[in-house]
Design an enzyme around this catalytic site. Structure first.
Site, mmCIF file in Angstrom:
data_model
loop_
_atom_site.group_PDB
_atom_site.id
_atom_site.type_symbol
_atom_site.label_atom_id
_atom_site.label_comp_id
_atom_site.label_asym_id
_atom_site.label_seq_id
_atom_site.Cartn_x
_atom_site.Cartn_y
_atom_site.Cartn_z
ATOM 1 C CG PHE A 130 5.625 -9.091 -6.620
ATOM 2 C CD1 PHE A 130 6.652 -9.103 -5.692
ATOM 3 C CD2 PHE A 130 4.444 -8.427 -6.287
ATOM 4 C CE1 PHE A 130 6.519 -8.469 -4.460
ATOM 5 C CE2 PHE A 130 4.302 -7.796 -5.062
ATOM 6 C CZ PHE A 130 5.345 -7.817 -4.153
ATOM 7 C CD1 TRP A 147 9.657 -2.328 -4.295
ATOM 8 C CD2 TRP A 147 10.416 -3.495 -6.038
ATOM 9 N NE1 TRP A 147 10.729 -3.074 -3.859
ATOM 10 C CE2 TRP A 147 11.211 -3.806 -4.903
ATOM 11 C CE3 TRP A 147 10.714 -4.121 -7.256
ATOM 12 C CZ2 TRP A 147 12.270 -4.705 -4.958
ATOM 13 C CZ3 TRP A 147 11.776 -5.024 -7.308
ATOM 14 C CH2 TRP A 147 12.537 -5.306 -6.164
ATOM 15 C CE LYS A 155 4.218 -2.688 7.897
ATOM 16 N NZ LYS A 155 3.089 -1.868 8.392
ATOM 17 C CE LYS A 160 -2.501 -0.587 3.691
ATOM 18 N NZ LYS A 160 -1.986 -1.893 4.124
ATOM 19 N NE ARG A 195 -0.707 4.231 8.872
ATOM 20 C CZ ARG A 195 -0.966 2.956 9.159
ATOM 21 N NH1 ARG A 195 -1.373 2.621 10.373
ATOM 22 N NH2 ARG A 195 -0.822 2.026 8.248
ATOM 23 C CB ALA A 202 -5.462 0.081 10.825
#
Length: 469
Positions: A401, A430, A116, A82, A105, A284
């Site tokens: 990908f 990306w 992560k 995201k 954020r 969230a």
């Protein structure tokens, strides 16, 4: 020179480090956005805070920009991208000559040092300075932790000083905070050390970004509003079951003072020098999972398009974004982008299992499995169905990908169109930065021009049960 990341892999930090050599200064960014010198608060070589009160007062009559929310299908341990797509959309719209401002954020150091990793995007779609943003940045999270822990200290000080508010120690619900994954502190005992050690009791620590103080920072409209919201925090009950608030403890003013600088949004840039505000970082699962209203409010005055992000899947983050954040701020979003990946839909379709912290099953991605993609696309279709209830045009971004096949991508496109999405396009940000996001940008710009009928799913005075339904 750009590398083709499909063939010549560079780690995110290497890409960011190379790009940071040619970063614009905060003043250059501010000049291009129309932020005046006396509204800019430098915070080092590569980032600055912005005086939101001055900007909003000066630009109060400026029409708001188009407002775009980026969300996703149900998250998997693989990560759907995201943030990468949000930043890539800024860069892609910039390639098309659009004046776009991002708003995302700030990462917590817990996930950064956990499984992560960072939250500044990836590949050629990142915000920089990446290391600073992922670590201490401008100290906002530390300020949130200080305000949180000041309130916690004042609760125990009140107990120790003969408990004038008659607090029931067993009812205390306010935890201390630390911006780190530290399982040993989740449940602990405090107040040991004899008569001068405080009131012995069981207590807990939360990760700082899960604090209600962080949720308040994301939703506040200004310093006075912040102070009032802090004062309404309920921390315990009295022995006769009356609520005890931060205002009762006379803590709210001091907490607001600690947040005086943190309330000012932070200005940074993408790898391609697109402007972005990085401010507030509520989770969230326990809060709205979106950046601050104040950052968005400035961005909406400074650009023609604003891209922002809602955490988790669309049924959690986007729902809170629309029903809570947009309602509190009075925003009317123009479009929503749902990020999906072939490999995540294969996982939802039962092609393989994958546990967090283990090595991804790369061999599964290299095998074409259209049937699993079709089976898993029911997840995408349900998210599209959910967001259509809000009355906003929807674009699906297929975060590509190198192992994806054309047949798998076509299956995703077909599922998205069948479910009612306005468009479903590949995102190659990306690997290619803004150039890989031009098609997505064009689809989103077209979506923003569609007639919208934005609406909330419930009224504020509806019963809790009906809101949940």
């Amino acid at each position: 020179m750009k590398f083709n990341l499909y063939k010549n892999y560079m780690a995110d930090w290497q890409v960011a480090a190379e790009a940071e050599k040619t970063m614009k200064t905060p003043k250059q960014l501010a000049d291009e956005l129309g932020i005046k010198d006396d509204e800019l608060i430098p915070m080092g070589r590569a980032q600055a805070k912005v005086d939101f009160e001055a900007v909003l007062k000066r630009m109060k009559n400026v029409k708001d920009a188009k407002y775009i929310d980026v969300t996703a299908i149900t998250p998997t341990p693989l990560g759907e991208g995201k943030t990468t797509c949000t930043i890539g959309l800024i860069e892609g719209m910039g390639k098309r000559g659009k004046k776009v401002v991002g708003a995302i954020r700030q990462p917590s150091m817990g996930p950064t040092f956990g499984i992560k990793g960072g939250a500044c995007g990836g590949g050629w779609s990142q915000v920089v300075p990446m290391e600073d943003i992922n670590l201490h940045f401008t100290g906002d999270i530390h300020a949130v932790g200080a305000a949180n822990n000041l309130l916690a200290a004042m609760i125990d000080a009140s107990l120790w000083h003969k408990n004038p508010l008659d607090i029931d120690p067993l009812s205390i619900s306010w935890n201390r905070g630390i911006d780190m994954n530290d399982v040993a502190l989740r449940n602990t005992v405090i107040g040991l050390g004899g008569k001068d050690g405080g009131w012995p009791r069981e207590a807990s620590f939360d990760i700082t970004v899960a604090s209600e103080v962080m949720a308040i920072l994301a939703l506040t409209s200004g310093l006075q509003d912040l102070r009032e919201r802090l004062g309404r925090i309920q921390v315990a009950q009295t022995r006769d079951r009356r609520p005890v608030t931060a205002e009762d403890l006379q803590a709210a003013g001091a907490m607001a003072a600690l947040m005086k600088q943190a309330i000012q949004p932070n200005l940074v840039q993408t790898l391609e020098h697109g402007p972005a505000f990085v401010h507030a970082g509520p989770f969230a699962n326990i809060a709205i999972g979106a950046n601050s209203i104040l950052a968005d409010r400035m961005a909406l005055k400074l650009g023609d398009y604003v891209t922002t992000e809602a955490g988790f899947g669309a049924d959690c983050g986007a729902e809170k974004f629309f029903d809570i954040k947009c309602r509190v701020a009075g925003y009317r979003p123009s479009a929503a982008v749902i990020v999906a990946t072939v490999r995540a839909l294969q996982l939802h379709g039962g092609a393989f299992e994958f546990r967090p912290g283990t090595r991804p099953p790369q061999e599964e991605f290299e095998k074409e499995n259209v049937e699993a993609v079709i089976a898993g696309s029911g997840n995408l279709a349900k998210h599209i169905e959910n967001l259509r209830l809000f009355g906003v045009p929807i674009v699906v971004a297929i975060n590509r990908f190198p192992t994806d096949t054309d047949a798998e991508l076509e299956a995703v496109r077909q599922a998205a169109h069948d479910a009612g999405a306005l468009a479903a396009v590949e995102s190659n940000v990306w690997a290619r930065g803004g150039a890989g996001g031009v098609e997505l940008a064009e689809a989103v710009v077209e979506a923003c021009e569609q007639p919208g009928d934005f609406r909330y799913l419930y009224e504020l005075d509806a019963p809790i049960k009906r809101k949940i339904e």
